[in-house]
Design a protein around this motif. Structure first.
Motif, mmCIF file in Angstrom:
data_model
loop_
_atom_site.group_PDB
_atom_site.id
_atom_site.type_symbol
_atom_site.label_atom_id
_atom_site.label_comp_id
_atom_site.label_asym_id
_atom_site.label_seq_id
_atom_site.Cartn_x
_atom_site.Cartn_y
_atom_site.Cartn_z
ATOM 1 N N VAL A 24 0.843 -1.192 0.000
ATOM 2 C CA VAL A 24 0.000 0.000 0.000
ATOM 3 C C VAL A 24 0.879 1.243 0.000
ATOM 4 O O VAL A 24 1.747 1.373 0.886
ATOM 5 N N GLY A 25 0.720 2.091 -0.980
ATOM 6 C CA GLY A 25 1.381 3.391 -0.947
ATOM 7 C C GLY A 25 2.864 3.407 -1.272
ATOM 8 O O GLY A 25 3.501 4.443 -1.150
ATOM 9 N N VAL A 26 3.425 2.272 -1.691
ATOM 10 C CA VAL A 26 4.873 2.237 -1.959
ATOM 11 C C VAL A 26 5.169 2.785 -3.359
ATOM 12 O O VAL A 26 6.161 3.482 -3.567
ATOM 13 N N SER A 46 -2.964 0.628 -6.890
ATOM 14 C CA SER A 46 -4.249 1.214 -6.453
ATOM 15 C C SER A 46 -4.643 0.769 -5.047
ATOM 16 O O SER A 46 -5.561 1.332 -4.456
ATOM 17 N N ALA A 47 -3.950 -0.224 -4.500
ATOM 18 C CA ALA A 47 -4.366 -0.800 -3.216
ATOM 19 C C ALA A 47 -4.333 0.259 -2.108
ATOM 20 O O ALA A 47 -3.258 0.755 -1.763
ATOM 21 N N ASN A 87 -1.530 -0.695 -11.240
ATOM 22 C CA ASN A 87 -1.725 -2.096 -10.880
ATOM 23 C C ASN A 87 -2.980 -2.171 -10.021
ATOM 24 O O ASN A 87 -3.061 -1.520 -8.981
ATOM 25 N N ILE A 88 -3.958 -2.945 -10.493
ATOM 26 C CA ILE A 88 -5.213 -3.091 -9.737
ATOM 27 C C ILE A 88 -5.434 -4.580 -9.492
ATOM 28 O O ILE A 88 -5.560 -5.367 -10.441
ATOM 29 N N MET A 89 -5.477 -4.970 -8.230
ATOM 30 C CA MET A 89 -5.590 -6.397 -7.903
ATOM 31 C C MET A 89 -7.042 -6.874 -8.032
ATOM 32 O O MET A 89 -7.960 -6.210 -7.532
#
Ligand SMILES: Cc1cc2nc3c(=O)[nH]c(=O)nc-3n(C[C@H](O)[C@H](O)[C@H](O)COP(=O)(O)O)c2cc1C
Length: 355
Positions: A24-26, A46-47, A87-89
């Protein structure tokens, strides 16, 4: 300079290096924008991207959708209009809404894994956005590409093969991770490349193959190209850059880590993950950490049953609490020993001759 550009349809990426999305946020606008500005393809994750937005506590979905817009616009400003990806999981709760928000904000590429992105073509239809699934086996590649061909009469714009040395969630069983050798995985990569040829012929288009997981330097890039790949995706090395969006303590944890500090954990996402063996990881091995509140991240998560809240653990880490948070790392983290600029790192990756 060495290395040929990566061509994805009409998009030209100057160097065939994709920076892997890191949540998250990296990897947000600062890192992704810098990678694209330096000739690679920067990828935002996007997480829970809106974790530090004022309205996140109240409405995570809305905060994330707004943050997707903000970070895509910002990354494209930094890259001076060069292509930027997200990137969207698949495992995320608001998968479809996040895809649509990304397209609206003008993202050029969507890369999607942590599950099989069966509906991705439907969600991007009528846009020019390029799409790529992440797969770890020939079987997964076949399932996705056959399904897309049958249901949507289209194929992938490119494909990311993520091997067992990657960081974050892994598309392998825990026991496979220790047993697959480099040679065995190289032959899996070649099998996937062969499989893809049928779809290239059927749709009369090139489907570049990008390999990820444990790629450390120019010689690793050359090796992947020699197997038939068109490029590589690298994540861990980009954490140790000035532009990486994580707290400086997060980057320092990468510098300090050695091989023996790595652990394969079980994630609420339902996949194993590679992370630093810190206080948090030792704790969750002993007993679950009850979830106090839910941040609505995963489609399939029962907060009463999971061993810990993955959103909380990842947010704690990216904010700099690397003892009590979850720090995802790739298998080669032990070799990273200094923080450099994205420009320096890209120069190192490019090499000075064609391989
Ligand atoms: C800190 C970290 C966070 C990651 N987060 C994500 C993510 O949100 N979604 C995803 O598909 N992959 C994620 N990954 C995987 C990377 O995008 C990449 O494919 C992989 O780590 C490549 O291996 P390398 O780190 O050895 O270069 C993450 C990896 C790391 C190290």
């Amino acid at each position: 300079m060495g290395l040929k550009p990566l061509q994805i349809g009409e998009l030209t990426i100057k160097y065939p290096v994709i920076q892997g999305g890191m949540g998250v946020g990296v990897s947000r606008s600062k890192l992704a924008g810098a990678v694209s500005a330096n000739g690679g393809l920067g990828v935002i994750s996007s997480a829970q991207i809106g974790y530090d937005e004022p309205d996140f506590e109240k409405d995570q979905n809305l905060a994330n959708l707004n943050a997707i817009h903000k970070h895509i616009k910002k990354a494209k400003e930094i890259s001076k209009g060069r292509p930027v990806g997200i990137n969207i999981m698949v495992a995320l709760k608001n998968y479809e809404a996040q895809i649509k928000a990304s397209i609206k904000a003008g993202v050029d590429v969507i890369i999607s894994g942590a599950g099989l992105p069966m509906h991705l073509p439907e969600y991007v239809k009528n846009s020019k956005c390029k799409i790529a699934p992440i797969v770890s086996s020939e079987k997964a590649a076949m399932i996705i590409l056959r399904n897309w061909a049958k249901k949507y009469n289209r194929t992938a714009d490119f494909i990311v093969i993520e091997g067992p040395k990657a960081g974050g969630h892994l598309g392998f069983k825990k026991e496979q991770l220790n047993s697959i050798t480099d040679t065995e995985y190289d032959s899996e990569i070649k099998k996937i490349i062969d499989t893809i040829k049928d779809f290239e012929e059927k749709f009369n288009q090139k489907i570049p193959v990008i390999v990820a997981g444990g790629i450390f330097d120019y010689s690793d890039i050359c090796h992947m190209l020699s197997l038939g790949a068109s490029g590589v995706q690298i994540a861990s090395r980009f954490v140790a850059t000035h532009e990486c969006d994580a707290d400086e303590k997060y980057k320092q944890a990468y510098i300090d880590a050695s091989d023996k500090d790595i652990e394969i954990i079980t994630s609420p996402v339902g996949m194993p993950g590679r992370a630093l063996k810190n206080k948090f990881v030792k704790l969750i091995k002993e007993k679950p950490i009850p979830v106090e509140r839910c941040f609505n991240c995963l489609e399939k998560c029962n907060p009463a049953k999971v061993p810990y809240c993955i959103t909380k653990a990842l947010i704690d880490a990216v904010r700099g609490d690397t003892d009590n948070g979850l720090v995802f790392v790739g298998a080669n983290v032990g070799r990273i020993n200094k923080i450099v600029s994205v420009h320096e790192l890209m120069q190192e990756f490019i090499g000075d001759k064609l391989c």
